[in-house]
Each structure stands twice: as C-alpha cells, then as structure tokens.
Scaffold this motif. Structure first.
Motif, PDB file in Angstrom:
ATOM      1  N   GLN A  53       0.837  -1.205   0.000  1.00  0.00           N
ATOM      2  CA  GLN A  53       0.000   0.000   0.000  1.00  0.00           C
ATOM      3  C   GLN A  53       0.873   1.258   0.000  1.00  0.00           C
ATOM      4  O   GLN A  53       0.620   2.202  -0.762  1.00  0.00           O
ATOM      5  CB  GLN A  53      -0.919   0.010   1.211  1.00  0.00           C
ATOM      6  CG  GLN A  53      -1.759   1.277   1.313  1.00  0.00           C
ATOM      7  CD  GLN A  53      -2.561   1.340   2.605  1.00  0.00           C
ATOM      8  OE1 GLN A  53      -2.809   0.336   3.246  1.00  0.00           O
ATOM      9  NE2 GLN A  53      -2.960   2.549   2.971  1.00  0.00           N
ATOM     10  N   GLU A  54       1.902   1.263   0.831  1.00  0.00           N
ATOM     11  CA  GLU A  54       2.789   2.428   0.906  1.00  0.00           C
ATOM     12  C   GLU A  54       3.544   2.632  -0.402  1.00  0.00           C
ATOM     13  O   GLU A  54       3.767   3.775  -0.825  1.00  0.00           O
ATOM     14  CB  GLU A  54       3.767   2.292   2.078  1.00  0.00           C
ATOM     15  CG  GLU A  54       3.123   2.205   3.443  1.00  0.00           C
ATOM     16  CD  GLU A  54       2.293   3.417   3.842  1.00  0.00           C
ATOM     17  OE1 GLU A  54       2.378   4.471   3.186  1.00  0.00           O
ATOM     18  OE2 GLU A  54       1.557   3.313   4.836  1.00  0.00           O
ATOM     19  N   GLU A  57       1.280   4.464  -2.654  1.00  0.00           N
ATOM     20  CA  GLU A  57       1.215   5.875  -2.302  1.00  0.00           C
ATOM     21  C   GLU A  57       2.482   6.609  -2.737  1.00  0.00           C
ATOM     22  O   GLU A  57       2.416   7.752  -3.193  1.00  0.00           O
ATOM     23  CB  GLU A  57       0.971   6.037  -0.803  1.00  0.00           C
ATOM     24  CG  GLU A  57      -0.404   5.561  -0.389  1.00  0.00           C
ATOM     25  CD  GLU A  57      -0.640   5.573   1.108  1.00  0.00           C
ATOM     26  OE1 GLU A  57       0.194   6.139   1.851  1.00  0.00           O
ATOM     27  OE2 GLU A  57      -1.666   5.017   1.540  1.00  0.00           O
ATOM     28  N   GLU A  60       2.197   7.111  -6.453  1.00  0.00           N
ATOM     29  CA  GLU A  60       1.255   8.187  -6.738  1.00  0.00           C
ATOM     30  C   GLU A  60       1.906   9.551  -6.541  1.00  0.00           C
ATOM     31  O   GLU A  60       1.733  10.449  -7.365  1.00  0.00           O
ATOM     32  CB  GLU A  60       0.021   8.056  -5.848  1.00  0.00           C
ATOM     33  CG  GLU A  60      -1.021   9.131  -6.140  1.00  0.00           C
ATOM     34  CD  GLU A  60      -2.263   8.980  -5.301  1.00  0.00           C
ATOM     35  OE1 GLU A  60      -3.351   8.940  -5.892  1.00  0.00           O
ATOM     36  OE2 GLU A  60      -2.136   8.915  -4.051  1.00  0.00           O
ATOM     37  N   GLN A  61       2.680   9.727  -5.475  1.00  0.00           N
ATOM     38  CA  GLN A  61       3.357  11.002  -5.240  1.00  0.00           C
ATOM     39  C   GLN A  61       4.368  11.307  -6.353  1.00  0.00           C
ATOM     40  O   GLN A  61       4.492  12.451  -6.782  1.00  0.00           O
ATOM     41  CB  GLN A  61       4.055  11.000  -3.880  1.00  0.00           C
ATOM     42  CG  GLN A  61       3.119  11.175  -2.709  1.00  0.00           C
ATOM     43  CD  GLN A  61       2.378  12.498  -2.748  1.00  0.00           C
ATOM     44  OE1 GLN A  61       2.973  13.555  -2.892  1.00  0.00           O
ATOM     45  NE2 GLN A  61       1.067  12.434  -2.627  1.00  0.00           N
ATOM     46  N   GLU A  82       6.509   9.225   1.746  1.00  0.00           N
ATOM     47  CA  GLU A  82       6.045   7.917   1.275  1.00  0.00           C
ATOM     48  C   GLU A  82       7.213   6.948   1.132  1.00  0.00           C
ATOM     49  O   GLU A  82       7.078   5.755   1.418  1.00  0.00           O
ATOM     50  CB  GLU A  82       5.262   8.045  -0.033  1.00  0.00           C
ATOM     51  CG  GLU A  82       3.972   8.840   0.092  1.00  0.00           C
ATOM     52  CD  GLU A  82       3.003   8.336   1.155  1.00  0.00           C
ATOM     53  OE1 GLU A  82       3.053   7.143   1.539  1.00  0.00           O
ATOM     54  OE2 GLU A  82       2.188   9.145   1.633  1.00  0.00           O
TER      55      GLU A  82
END
Length: 135
Positions: A53-54, A57, A60-61, A82
């Motif tokens: 999950q991290e 993220e 995405e960043q 992140e």
C-alpha cells in the motif's frame, strides 16, 4: 544517534553516519514493537500488505510530482514521506523475519546486501548505457 555495537561489513568498520544510525534505530524500534504485533494480531503478511500500500502511495506522489496526475496536488515532501513509509515497512518485515538476531547483526547483513546489490545495479546500468551507445 549513535551505534553502540561495532558494525563491520566485509571486515571494514562502518561509521555511525546519519543513515546508518537511522537504520539501526529503525531496526531497534521494529524489534521493540514486535510484542505489540502479537497483541493486535499483526503478522508479517500484514506488514508486507502495508508495504505494498505504501509503495502505491509513493508511486502516486512520484506521478503527481511528474505532472502525470494533474487533478491532484503534490504534498510537501510527499515523495520523501512515502519513501520513508515504504522503508519502515520493509525494515519491519525484515526484522520480523529474523526474530533472534540482534539489531547490529541485522544492520550488518543489510549493509552487506546493499553494498552487493548496489554494485550489481551499477554494473547493469553501465552495461545498458554501453549497449545503447554502441547501437
């Protein structure tokens, strides 16, 4: 931060530079959190799922910062935060996988592996560049 146990990789002493000390403290913290994992039922599988999950993220960043997701705004230091989340999860899983090893031993093995894998990565990239230039 300082390292209280001597750390050697390939018989060469490592200094207690910031990153090394930070990783050492993270491993010690992870080890200290493990009794709580039992209380809440948190397993290594849960830790790996959280790492995934991290990583999403983090990705995405990176995409936001590159302008690939224009409808979202980049968070201040979002990529670094992140990345830290990913590293924390990976270190936690690594520590859980070796419950009987000291933080110093875990850091020593991790440092040796990073050295080896970094060399492999550099050689691979150099070959790709050489191949590209030759074509």
């Amino acid at each position: 931060m300082s390292i209280s146990e001597p750390i050697k990789v390939h018989t060469e002493p490592r200094t207690s530079e910031m990153l090394t000390a930070c990783l050492y403290d993270l491993i010690r913290t992870s080890r200290g959190m493990q009794p709580y994992d039992v209380v809440v039922g948190w397993t290594i599988g849960d830790t790996i799922a959280q790492a995934t999950q991290e990583l999403g993220e983090f990705s995405e960043q990176v995409m936001i910062s590159a302008g690939k997701i224009p409808h979202k705004e980049a968070e201040y230091n979002g990529i670094a935060y992140e990345a830290a989340d990913v590293i924390i999860c990976v270190i936690d899983a690594y520590t859980k996988q070796h419950p009987n090893e000291s933080p110093a031993a875990l850091l020593q093995k991790l440092s040796a592996a990073i050295d080896k894998k970094s060399e492999k990565w550099k050689v691979k990239v150099a070959k790709q560049v050489a191949d590209k230039l030759a074509s």
